[in-house]
Design a protein around this motif. Structure first.
Motif, PDB file in Angstrom:
ATOM      1  N   PHE A  66     -26.931 -24.962  14.536  1.00  0.00           N
ATOM      2  CA  PHE A  66     -25.536 -24.877  13.813  1.00  0.00           C
ATOM      3  C   PHE A  66     -24.683 -23.700  14.741  1.00  0.00           C
ATOM      4  N   THR A  67     -23.442 -23.959  14.696  1.00  0.00           N
ATOM      5  CA  THR A  67     -22.525 -23.264  15.171  1.00  0.00           C
ATOM      6  C   THR A  67     -21.083 -23.527  14.624  1.00  0.00           C
ATOM      7  N   PHE A  68     -20.394 -22.357  14.224  1.00  0.00           N
ATOM      8  CA  PHE A  68     -18.843 -22.757  13.732  1.00  0.00           C
ATOM      9  C   PHE A  68     -18.053 -21.885  14.585  1.00  0.00           C
ATOM     10  N   PHE A  69     -16.860 -22.591  14.873  1.00  0.00           N
ATOM     11  CA  PHE A  69     -15.963 -21.883  15.746  1.00  0.00           C
ATOM     12  C   PHE A  69     -14.729 -21.832  15.092  1.00  0.00           C
ATOM     13  N   CYS A  70     -13.806 -20.846  15.510  1.00  0.00           N
ATOM     14  CA  CYS A  70     -12.610 -20.747  15.092  1.00  0.00           C
ATOM     15  C   CYS A  70     -11.542 -20.023  16.092  1.00  0.00           C
ATOM     16  N   ARG A  71     -10.478 -20.518  16.212  1.00  0.00           N
ATOM     17  CA  ARG A  71      -9.444 -19.931  17.326  1.00  0.00           C
ATOM     18  C   ARG A  71      -7.970 -20.273  16.865  1.00  0.00           C
ATOM     19  N   VAL A  72      -7.165 -19.011  16.788  1.00  0.00           N
ATOM     20  CA  VAL A  72      -5.905 -19.172  16.684  1.00  0.00           C
ATOM     21  C   VAL A  72      -5.107 -18.643  17.954  1.00  0.00           C
ATOM     22  N   LEU A  73      -4.422 -19.682  18.470  1.00  0.00           N
ATOM     23  CA  LEU A  73      -3.641 -19.502  19.776  1.00  0.00           C
ATOM     24  C   LEU A  73      -2.385 -19.415  19.603  1.00  0.00           C
ATOM     25  N   THR A  74      -1.495 -18.263  20.082  1.00  0.00           N
ATOM     26  CA  THR A  74      -0.196 -18.460  19.868  1.00  0.00           C
ATOM     27  C   THR A  74       0.586 -19.137  21.435  1.00  0.00           C
ATOM     28  N   SER A  75       1.967 -19.373  21.279  1.00  0.00           N
ATOM     29  CA  SER A  75       2.446 -19.907  22.166  1.00  0.00           C
ATOM     30  C   SER A  75       2.609 -18.942  23.424  1.00  0.00           C
ATOM     31  N   ALA A  76       2.547 -17.545  23.238  1.00  0.00           N
ATOM     32  CA  ALA A  76       2.485 -16.636  24.187  1.00  0.00           C
ATOM     33  C   ALA A  76       1.158 -16.320  24.645  1.00  0.00           C
ATOM     34  N   ASP A  77       0.213 -17.206  24.349  1.00  0.00           N
ATOM     35  CA  ASP A  77      -1.193 -17.187  24.804  1.00  0.00           C
ATOM     36  C   ASP A  77      -2.051 -15.954  24.435  1.00  0.00           C
ATOM     37  N   ASP A  85     -22.934 -18.215  14.799  1.00  0.00           N
ATOM     38  CA  ASP A  85     -24.154 -19.107  15.783  1.00  0.00           C
ATOM     39  C   ASP A  85     -25.600 -18.652  15.034  1.00  0.00           C
ATOM     40  N   LEU A  86     -26.372 -19.488  14.616  1.00  0.00           N
ATOM     41  CA  LEU A  86     -27.632 -19.390  14.002  1.00  0.00           C
ATOM     42  C   LEU A  86     -28.443 -19.134  15.093  1.00  0.00           C
ATOM     43  N   GLN A  87     -29.147 -17.682  15.021  1.00  0.00           N
ATOM     44  CA  GLN A  87     -30.016 -17.373  16.205  1.00  0.00           C
ATOM     45  C   GLN A  87     -31.260 -16.759  15.413  1.00  0.00           C
ATOM     46  N   ASP A  88     -32.284 -16.538  16.422  1.00  0.00           N
ATOM     47  CA  ASP A  88     -33.501 -16.031  15.846  1.00  0.00           C
ATOM     48  C   ASP A  88     -33.589 -14.434  16.364  1.00  0.00           C
ATOM     49  N   TYR A 129     -23.954  -9.834  11.157  1.00  0.00           N
ATOM     50  CA  TYR A 129     -25.198 -10.112  11.084  1.00  0.00           C
ATOM     51  C   TYR A 129     -25.418 -10.423   9.714  1.00  0.00           C
ATOM     52  N   VAL A 130     -26.141 -11.727   9.291  1.00  0.00           N
ATOM     53  CA  VAL A 130     -26.443 -12.099   8.035  1.00  0.00           C
ATOM     54  C   VAL A 130     -27.761 -12.979   8.037  1.00  0.00           C
ATOM     55  N   PRO A 131     -28.582 -12.646   7.335  1.00  0.00           N
ATOM     56  CA  PRO A 131     -30.041 -13.595   7.216  1.00  0.00           C
ATOM     57  C   PRO A 131     -29.697 -14.721   6.936  1.00  0.00           C
ATOM     58  N   CYS A 132     -30.255 -15.870   7.297  1.00  0.00           N
ATOM     59  CA  CYS A 132     -29.875 -17.056   7.176  1.00  0.00           C
ATOM     60  C   CYS A 132     -30.930 -18.141   7.471  1.00  0.00           C
ATOM     61  N   THR A 133     -31.711 -18.790   6.612  1.00  0.00           N
ATOM     62  CA  THR A 133     -32.693 -19.577   6.908  1.00  0.00           C
ATOM     63  C   THR A 133     -32.011 -20.925   6.723  1.00  0.00           C
ATOM     64  N   GLN A 144     -38.631 -13.982  15.121  1.00  0.00           N
ATOM     65  CA  GLN A 144     -38.087 -12.919  14.642  1.00  0.00           C
ATOM     66  C   GLN A 144     -37.647 -13.054  13.113  1.00  0.00           C
ATOM     67  N   GLN A 145     -36.307 -13.462  13.053  1.00  0.00           N
ATOM     68  CA  GLN A 145     -35.874 -13.859  11.697  1.00  0.00           C
ATOM     69  C   GLN A 145     -34.552 -14.646  11.990  1.00  0.00           C
ATOM     70  N   TYR A 146     -34.382 -15.568  11.267  1.00  0.00           N
ATOM     71  CA  TYR A 146     -33.166 -16.532  11.468  1.00  0.00           C
ATOM     72  C   TYR A 146     -31.941 -15.525  10.943  1.00  0.00           C
ATOM     73  N   ALA A 147     -30.836 -15.784  11.702  1.00  0.00           N
ATOM     74  CA  ALA A 147     -29.782 -15.000  11.219  1.00  0.00           C
ATOM     75  C   ALA A 147     -28.403 -15.724  11.825  1.00  0.00           C
ATOM     76  N   LEU A 148     -27.588 -15.616  10.995  1.00  0.00           N
ATOM     77  CA  LEU A 148     -26.135 -16.182  11.517  1.00  0.00           C
ATOM     78  C   LEU A 148     -25.366 -14.959  11.973  1.00  0.00           C
ATOM     79  N   ILE A 149     -25.003 -14.931  13.102  1.00  0.00           N
ATOM     80  CA  ILE A 149     -24.587 -14.088  13.879  1.00  0.00           C
ATOM     81  C   ILE A 149     -23.008 -14.330  14.298  1.00  0.00           C
ATOM     82  N   THR A 150     -22.002 -13.580  13.770  1.00  0.00           N
ATOM     83  CA  THR A 150     -20.577 -13.797  13.991  1.00  0.00           C
ATOM     84  C   THR A 150     -20.049 -12.966  15.190  1.00  0.00           C
ATOM     85  N   GLU A 151     -19.326 -13.351  15.824  1.00  0.00           N
ATOM     86  CA  GLU A 151     -18.580 -12.488  16.628  1.00  0.00           C
ATOM     87  C   GLU A 151     -17.147 -13.054  17.008  1.00  0.00           C
TER      88      GLU A 151
END
Length: 189
Positions: A66-77, A85-88, A129-133, A144-151
């Motif tokens: 599982f991955t969730f993406f978010c992007r906000v882009l302006t006309s000036a780039d 992203d779900l990671q171990d 970092y949030v634990p997430c099974t 190691q441990q399942y976690a949802l890691i957001t950047e």
């Protein structure tokens, strides 16, 4: 006198017309951009005014992929974006990767936590970092441990800088994590 009033009216009207056309792009975003993941007010606090802005939020994969993406882009780039992203990984291995980045002159690493979530920021980057099974797995299936890691990060100019930018990016990353946690159907946090 009539010429002066007319000129003043055109100047004021032109100024407000300019503002409405060339600087209100972020105001036209949904109240919660990226499929409801983040607050428009947070995005507006980070990005400079622009003629237009576009948002995109979507998930990809399920369970351990599982991955969730978010992007906000302006006309000036100018961009504020992030992914969850779900990671171990344990919180220690998550943190050690960023400690190395901080050592490579990406700025001072600042850490925090709220409940089960752990946060950190560098100059133009925030991570959560949030634990997430994930569904269909057991916690002990992980090496190691399942976690949802957001950047979350910014590219281009920003409206704010320093500690204000770090706080806003952390808020963006926390909101993105909360949304991804629900969409990814995480358990046990």
């Amino acid at each position: 006198m009539l010429v002066t009033v007319t000129a003043l009216t055109l100047t004021v009207g032109g100024f407000f017309g300019y503002l409405e056309i060339f600087t209100k792009g972020l105001d036209r975003l949904p109240e919660r951009p990226c499929a409801g993941a983040v607050d428009r007010s947070t995005v507006k606090s980070v990005l400079p005014a622009a003629r237009s802005a576009d948002d995109r939020g979507e998930s990809d994969g399920v369970g351990k992929n599982f991955t969730f993406f978010c992007r906000v882009l302006t006309s000036a780039d100018h961009i504020v974006s992030g992914e969850s992203d779900l990671q171990d990984a344990t919180s220690e291995t998550w943190l050690s990767g960023y400690q190395q980045e901080a050592g490579e002159s990406r700025g001072e690493l600042r850490r925090g936590s709220s409940g089960h979530a752990k946060t950190l920021t560098l100059d133009r980057l925030a991570s959560v970092y949030v634990p997430c099974t994930p569904p269909g797995t057991r916690p002990d299936d992980a090496l190691q441990q399942y976690a949802l890691i957001t950047e979350a990060r910014v590219i281009g100019d920003t409206r704010i800088h320093g500690s204000e930018l770090r706080e806003a990016l952390t808020e963006f990353a926390v909101h993105l994590s909360d949304h991804a946690y629900k969409v990814g159907k995480c358990r046990n946090a």
